[in-house]
Motif scaffolding. Structure first.
Motif, mmCIF file in Angstrom:
data_model
loop_
_atom_site.group_PDB
_atom_site.id
_atom_site.type_symbol
_atom_site.label_atom_id
_atom_site.label_comp_id
_atom_site.label_asym_id
_atom_site.label_seq_id
_atom_site.Cartn_x
_atom_site.Cartn_y
_atom_site.Cartn_z
ATOM 1 N N VAL A 1 3.540 -0.983 4.066
ATOM 2 C CA VAL A 1 3.052 0.442 3.625
ATOM 3 C C VAL A 1 4.006 1.428 3.539
ATOM 4 C CG1 VAL A 1 1.557 2.195 4.502
ATOM 5 C CG2 VAL A 1 0.853 -0.222 5.001
ATOM 6 N N LEU B 1 -0.886 4.746 11.098
ATOM 7 C CA LEU B 1 -0.419 3.578 10.246
ATOM 8 C C LEU B 1 0.051 2.381 10.577
ATOM 9 C CD1 LEU B 1 1.303 5.907 7.467
ATOM 10 C CD2 LEU B 1 -0.798 4.484 7.195
ATOM 11 N N SER C 1 4.471 5.093 3.218
ATOM 12 C CA SER C 1 3.894 6.570 3.564
ATOM 13 C C SER C 1 4.678 7.512 3.142
ATOM 14 C CB SER C 1 3.763 6.739 5.027
ATOM 15 O OG SER C 1 3.163 8.088 5.275
ATOM 16 N N VAL D 1 -1.399 -1.136 9.852
ATOM 17 C CA VAL D 1 -0.679 -2.317 9.465
ATOM 18 C C VAL D 1 -0.905 -3.377 9.976
ATOM 19 C CG1 VAL D 1 1.731 -3.143 9.290
ATOM 20 C CG2 VAL D 1 1.046 -0.876 8.380
ATOM 21 N N LEU E 1 1.038 -1.437 -0.101
ATOM 22 C CA LEU E 1 0.061 0.076 -0.115
ATOM 23 C C LEU E 1 0.858 1.225 0.070
ATOM 24 C CD1 LEU E 1 -2.656 1.519 0.351
ATOM 25 C CD2 LEU E 1 -2.299 1.338 2.836
ATOM 26 N N TYR F 1 0.730 5.226 0.656
ATOM 27 C CA TYR F 1 0.008 5.973 1.267
ATOM 28 C C TYR F 1 0.113 7.407 1.257
ATOM 29 C CZ TYR F 1 -2.697 7.979 5.202
ATOM 30 O OH TYR F 1 -3.407 9.057 5.747
#
Length: 310
Positions: free
Chosen positions: A107, A96, A109, A100, A74, A76
């Motif tokens: 992820v 986050l 970010s 997760v 992902l 983000y």
């Protein structure tokens, strides 16, 4: 900051821009460092440089299975009206980390550059660069690559997501990915848009969304009728998304709820052959789950995301 400085632009309680081009952000969550093997969650995080201009924080779930299966990815994008927020704040880190632990995904970010120091479309360009950077890891050459992506990422399960202005970025990245190839022909499987940040012709000049837009992109062609912020401006709603699934999240007391629902309905009624769904959460306000990611209502979102990002 000195009270003698002359203001150029202000969004009360949030940001002040002075005529000498200095900027004062009034709501700033403290920054926190990444951590390996969090003692409570087991989640690891680290910061990586994506380009000379910006970086990102990567989160890796606790790995428990001896027969390891690669993880969904992902990418983000945080919210903040394009002028506030950071991937490195305590608020985003806690949010986050909680996410997760629910979705069991890798992820990334993105710490994209903020306006007004870097006016739009800089944030869009940074996030597209981040998306391409992640996609480039799908073909490992063993050189200058991020090992967590190479070792743990499943590039057949690539998602993008964001909240507020980050959700706006998700919309625009999805459209761009429908026109331009990602590195190694990687495909985006889905995107989630939390409390999405859009404008339309009904928008009041006093709305917070309008003020953020005018500060972050003051020279936008068409003003609020620019397609980056107003997806309804064209007679034909643009849905050439480079992904197969979309999840739109709205909240009952959020001023952006009505336009989020309008966005969902336009996508659903369009000629796009993908799948779109909406999660409408009662009582709560704008991006409430970022502020308190462990509340009972936030858990509704987390569980929904765990079913969406698979």
């Amino acid at each position: 900051m000195s009270s003698n400085k002359e203001l150029s632009y202000e969004i009360p309680h949030l940001i002040r821009v002075y005529k000498d081009e200095t900027i004062e952000r009034l709501m700033v969550s403290p920054y926190v460092p990444p951590s390996l093997h969090d003692p409570i969650t087991g989640i690891s995080s680290k910061d990586v440089v994506i380009s000379p201009d910006f970086s990102a924080r990567i989160y890796l779930p606790k790995l428990t299975s001896t027969s390891f299966k690669k993880l969904p990815i992902l990418i983000y994008m945080h919210g903040g009206g394009f002028v506030l927020g950071s991937a490195f704040t305590l608020l985003e880190h806690n949010y986050l980390t909680t996410m997760v632990s629910h979705i069991n995904a890798l992820v990334i970010s993105v710490e994209y550059r903020l306006a007004p120091e870097n006016l739009l479309p800089t944030a869009y360009e940074d996030c597209w660069t981040a998306l391409q950077w992640v996609a480039s890891h799908s073909a490992s050459d063993g050189r200058h690559q991020e090992p967590w992506l190479v070792d743990y990422g499943d590039f057949d399960r690539l998602y993008i997501g964001g909240d507020g202005s980050g959700a706006n970025i998700v919309h625009n990245l999805s459209l761009k990915a429908g026109k331009e190839r990602l590195n190694n022909d990687v495909q985006i499987l889905g995107g989630f848009l939390g409390c999405p940040f859009f404008l339309d012709f009904k928008t009041c000049d006093e709305s917070l969304t309008y003020k953020f837009w005018m500060l972050s992109h003051p020279h936008a062609h068409g003003g609020i009728d620019n397609a980056l912020i107003n997806p309804f401006v064209d007679r034909r709603f643009q849905v050439e998304f480079g992904c197969r699934r979309l999840l739109v999240v709205v909240a009952e007391k959020d001023p952006t709820r009505e336009i989020g629902i309008k966005y969902f309905e336009n996508v659903k009624e369009s000629e796009w052959d993908g799948e779109v769904e909406i999660l409408d959460i009662e009582v709560e306000g704008h991006c409430f789950y970022v502020v308190d990611s462990t509340s009972e209502k936030a858990k509704i979102l987390m569980n929904h995301l765990a079913c969406f990002i698979v």
